[in-house]
Design a protein around this motif. Structure first.
Motif, PDB file in Angstrom:
ATOM      1  N   TYR A 149       0.847  -1.186   0.000  1.00 43.56           N
ATOM      2  CA  TYR A 149       0.000   0.000   0.000  1.00 43.56           C
ATOM      3  C   TYR A 149       0.885   1.238   0.000  1.00 43.56           C
ATOM      4  CZ  TYR A 149       1.161  -0.945   4.867  1.00 43.56           C
ATOM      5  OH  TYR A 149       1.838  -1.267   6.015  1.00 43.56           O
ATOM      6  N   ARG A 150       0.330   2.364  -0.381  1.00 40.96           N
ATOM      7  CA  ARG A 150       1.120   3.590  -0.474  1.00 40.96           C
ATOM      8  C   ARG A 150       1.686   3.968   0.888  1.00 40.96           C
ATOM      9  NH1 ARG A 150      -2.835   4.168  -4.320  1.00 40.96           N
ATOM     10  NH2 ARG A 150      -2.066   4.704  -6.409  1.00 40.96           N
ATOM     11  N   PRO A 204      -0.817   4.547   8.304  1.00 42.27           N
ATOM     12  CA  PRO A 204      -2.171   4.130   7.915  1.00 42.27           C
ATOM     13  C   PRO A 204      -2.114   3.237   6.694  1.00 42.27           C
ATOM     14  CG  PRO A 204      -1.764   6.418   7.294  1.00 42.27           C
ATOM     15  CD  PRO A 204      -0.609   5.990   8.143  1.00 42.27           C
ATOM     16  N   ARG A 205      -2.952   2.213   6.679  1.00 44.98           N
ATOM     17  CA  ARG A 205      -2.936   1.252   5.582  1.00 44.98           C
ATOM     18  C   ARG A 205      -4.153   1.487   4.687  1.00 44.98           C
ATOM     19  NH1 ARG A 205      -0.435  -4.372   7.962  1.00 44.98           N
ATOM     20  NH2 ARG A 205       1.139  -3.390   9.305  1.00 44.98           N
ATOM     21  N   GLY A 206      -3.905   2.114   3.565  1.00 42.31           N
ATOM     22  CA  GLY A 206      -4.968   2.355   2.609  1.00 42.31           C
ATOM     23  C   GLY A 206      -5.160   1.158   1.697  1.00 42.31           C
ATOM     24  N   ALA A 207      -5.838   1.394   0.590  1.00 40.60           N
ATOM     25  CA  ALA A 207      -6.075   0.331  -0.374  1.00 40.60           C
ATOM     26  C   ALA A 207      -4.744  -0.145  -0.954  1.00 40.60           C
ATOM     27  CB  ALA A 207      -6.981   0.833  -1.490  1.00 40.60           C
TER      28      ALA A 207
END
Length: 225
Positions: A149-150, A204-207
């Protein structure tokens, strides 16, 4: 006498660019960094490249030489990455009663998102050339953060890395043994790993941008000579 080559600050080093890849082919990542490539990083057609080098050379005119690199490359989202880091130290032509000391240490930090393949090259070489009683130490430390993830380093993490960069530079003034310099570099590398692991864990873990959704990793490659 201490002689150290002037080096640009991190922001300037990061801004330097390499030649581009003409073909995006993950199976060909082993050759993306030519032997004479200039320090810097770029992402071209989905492939990230990062190259760093520390090089020191001591001789009868400059009997003590020290060089270090501490560079951060945030490559962002890439299909693949080719990253190269090396340290070269050479002592040449000094005598046993007036020996040389050459130290080169390179810390390369790379973050990359979604890379299907990372080709990493990390090496060091220390040479005493016709230099009886001389010392040469080269240490290459490569830190690779890979996430599905980004991910970008926070300002607080970058601030702490700046503290570590100053500590690495301070080794230039060390009058301790080569073993002590190596120990200090190893200890600093362990702190960098812990900081990067904490940064990844707190982010934070996004898509995910990688369909495989692999677990984020922090890898240290270390080569000492």
């Amino acid at each position: 006498m201490s002689h150290r080559k002037p080096r640009p600050r991190t922001a300037r080093r990061t801004a330097m660019r390499l030649g581009m890849l003409t073909t995006v082919c993950l199976t060909g990542l082993a050759t993306v960094t030519p032997a004479g490539a200039v320090t810097g990083s770029r992402v071209t057609s989905g492939v990230g490249i990062a190259v760093d080098e520390a090089r020191s050379s001591a001789n009868p005119r400059h009997r003590t030489d020290y060089d270090d690199e501490f560079t951060i490359h945030q490559l962002g989202t890439a299909l693949g990455a080719g990253v190269r880091n090396r340290a070269i130290a050479r002592s040449t032509g000094c005598s046993i009663d007036r020996p040389c000391r050459s130290v080169a240490v390179s810390f390369q930090i790379v973050t990359v998102t979604g890379a299907a393949r990372i080709n990493a090259f990390n090496t060091s070489r220390a040479v005493n050339d016709h230099c009886e009683g001389c010392e040469a130490y080269a240490g290459a430390y490569q830190f690779i953060v890979a996430t599905p993830y980004r991910f970008t380093l926070s300002q607080s993490t970058r601030n702490q890395l700046a503290v570590y960069e100053r500590r690495l530079a301070a080794l230039e003034n060390s009058r301790g043994s080569i073993a002590a310099v190596k120990g200090n570099a190893d200890a600093l590398a362990a702190e960098v790993v812990s900081l990067l692991q904490a940064a990844v864990a707190a982010a934070p873990r996004g898509a995910t941008v990688d369909p495989l959704g692999f677990r984020p990793t922090v890898t240290l490659r270390r080569h000492i000579d």
